[in-house]
Design a protein around this motif. Sequence first.
Motif, PDB file in Angstrom:
ATOM      1  N   UNK A 180      42.114  -6.652  86.075  1.00  0.00           N
ATOM      2  CA  UNK A 180      43.404  -6.504  86.754  1.00  0.00           C
ATOM      3  C   UNK A 180      43.213  -5.934  88.170  1.00  0.00           C
ATOM      4  N   UNK A 181      42.208  -5.081  88.345  1.00  0.00           N
ATOM      5  CA  UNK A 181      41.965  -4.488  89.664  1.00  0.00           C
ATOM      6  C   UNK A 181      41.327  -5.534  90.584  1.00  0.00           C
ATOM      7  N   UNK A 182      40.421  -6.324  90.044  1.00  0.00           N
ATOM      8  CA  UNK A 182      39.820  -7.375  90.865  1.00  0.00           C
ATOM      9  C   UNK A 182      40.893  -8.356  91.314  1.00  0.00           C
ATOM     10  N   UNK A 183      41.761  -8.738  90.397  1.00  0.00           N
ATOM     11  CA  UNK A 183      42.823  -9.697  90.757  1.00  0.00           C
ATOM     12  C   UNK A 183      43.734  -9.093  91.821  1.00  0.00           C
ATOM     13  N   UNK A 184      44.090  -7.817  91.660  1.00  0.00           N
ATOM     14  CA  UNK A 184      44.956  -7.145  92.644  1.00  0.00           C
ATOM     15  C   UNK A 184      44.302  -7.110  94.014  1.00  0.00           C
ATOM     16  N   UNK A 185      43.032  -6.727  94.054  1.00  0.00           N
ATOM     17  CA  UNK A 185      42.339  -6.604  95.340  1.00  0.00           C
ATOM     18  C   UNK A 185      42.072  -7.971  95.965  1.00  0.00           C
ATOM     19  N   UNK A 186      41.874  -8.989  95.125  1.00  0.00           N
ATOM     20  CA  UNK A 186      41.645 -10.335  95.663  1.00  0.00           C
ATOM     21  C   UNK A 186      42.903 -10.827  96.390  1.00  0.00           C
ATOM     22  N   UNK A 187      44.078 -10.345  95.958  1.00  0.00           N
ATOM     23  CA  UNK A 187      45.334 -10.769  96.589  1.00  0.00           C
ATOM     24  C   UNK A 187      45.755  -9.826  97.722  1.00  0.00           C
ATOM     25  N   UNK A 188      44.938  -8.816  98.003  1.00  0.00           N
ATOM     26  CA  UNK A 188      45.278  -7.829  99.038  1.00  0.00           C
ATOM     27  C   UNK A 188      45.377  -8.516 100.410  1.00  0.00           C
ATOM     28  N   UNK A 189      46.487  -8.248 101.127  1.00  0.00           N
ATOM     29  CA  UNK A 189      46.691  -8.920 102.427  1.00  0.00           C
ATOM     30  C   UNK A 189      46.280  -8.050 103.614  1.00  0.00           C
TER      31      UNK A 189
END
Length: 453
Positions: A180-189
Amino acid sequence: MPRPLRVAIVGAGPAGIYAADALMKSDAAAEPGVSIDLFERMPAPFGLIRYGVAPDHPRIKGIITALHQVLDKPQIRLFGNIDYPSDLNLDDLRQFYDAVIFSTGASADRALNIPGIELEGSYGAADFVSWFDGHPDVPRTWPLEAEKVAVLGVGNVALDVARILAKTGDELLPTEIPANVHAGLAANKALEVHVFGRRGPAQAKFSPMELRELDHSPNIEVIVNPEDIDYDEGSITTRRSNKQADMVASTLENWAIRDVGDRPHKLFLHFFESPTEVLGEDGRVVGLRTERTELDGTGNVKGTGRFTDWEVQSVYRAVGYLSSELPKLPFDEDSGTVPHEAGRVIEGGEHLASTYVTGWIKRGPVGLIGHTKGDANETVANLLADHRAGRLAAPAEPEEAAVTAFLEAAGVRYTTWDGWYKLDAAEKALGAAQGRERVKIVPRDGMLDASGA
Ligand SMILES: Cc1cc2nc3c(=O)[nH]c(=O)nc-3n(C[C@H](O)[C@H](O)[C@H](O)COP(=O)(O)OP(=O)(O)OC[C@H]3O[C@@H](n4cnc5c(N)ncnc54)[C@H](O)[C@@H]3O)c2cc1C
């Protein structure tokens, strides 16, 4: 018949574990010895090493390996998923132990009272850290829509927050971050991260190594404005007397005079900018107002009356951690610590019998993991002095089995040190399946199940 000295330690972060180690290395460990039970709110031990230290700091996380040697000792038991006081209160502890050491650390954000701090998009660093370190008790998603972000504070936590915001998700994938953290950071703008300090380069609280490490990412361009490099007499004295401060200032000077490169994410370190207001529109952060400051000769600063509005869509305050009050113990709201004298808890001018503190709940939320070792040695030396002087009241039920019977009768689901080995193996297996060293299990139930609680 002589029996072992029974000690309860509440909080199995580094401070609590070092206290157990100090007890085991003391004269008291000789026959009839000591018997130590650690009670920990989380299903896993290690405190902020697991839930504070940034995932891209594997060397620091590796301190866990050294702490294993302490917890492997048969005289030490771990009871995880046990909260003080809801699962075990002070009267219960007194029933089973000669002495109690509290080492509950600090986990909340210190407040920053400026207008707009409550706006949507304004966050405490501790909450963000808990999210990216996979803490079970925080939401699984984190809003990372802001392209420009402000981080308030010039300590190591501010650096951790800024670095994690400026790195890419893939750059962090080799670490233990959960999916979940990887997915969140991958979407970080975030494309720009602005770190703000009220004072100057000589007053920054960064560790030199942590600061230099910022520059190692292929994605982060660290930028320092040459106008922010300024020293007064107080600053020069600081640099002369404090090697760390001098190294930090030198690094910042070097960065201020070099050309700006083309790494995609810009991380600005601003000095002499005091945040005065978080600006909002429709309840959301749209900016940060700072007042330019200048040195007053002593290393302190005063406002100049010149203000700048920075366009940012989120603000993270990294202005310090704060401990929580522990029921039945005195608490100093200002320092966020339990009042003590060299580790002995003091209430109404007297030692609260058989009760001790160590770590961040004792010294306040400053200092590195290594500093908690000295804290623990001092506290344990005084506990043992009280023991030798006959000042510890004997518990009614000193047998080791009494406390397990108590927890089992209460139907509490607890983890053990063997359970940590199981959780550790399960996290390593999850990692191996993805070619990674470890992937953290986040949900509390998942941790309990993997631990065989
Ligand atoms: C974001 C961040 C990054 C850091 N990075 C580094 C770093 O890279 N290197 C370094 O050397 N230091 C670092 N530090 C500092 C380091 O984490 C601390 O020095 C150290 O963890 C303090 O130890 P402690 O045992 O006092 O507290 P903690 O580590 O906070 O441990 C306290 C333990 O008590 C438990 N507890 C709390 N309340 C209760 C309760 N009521 N009942 C039962 N258990 C309870 C908690 O769950 C926790 O496990 C960092 C700190 C932070 C905040």
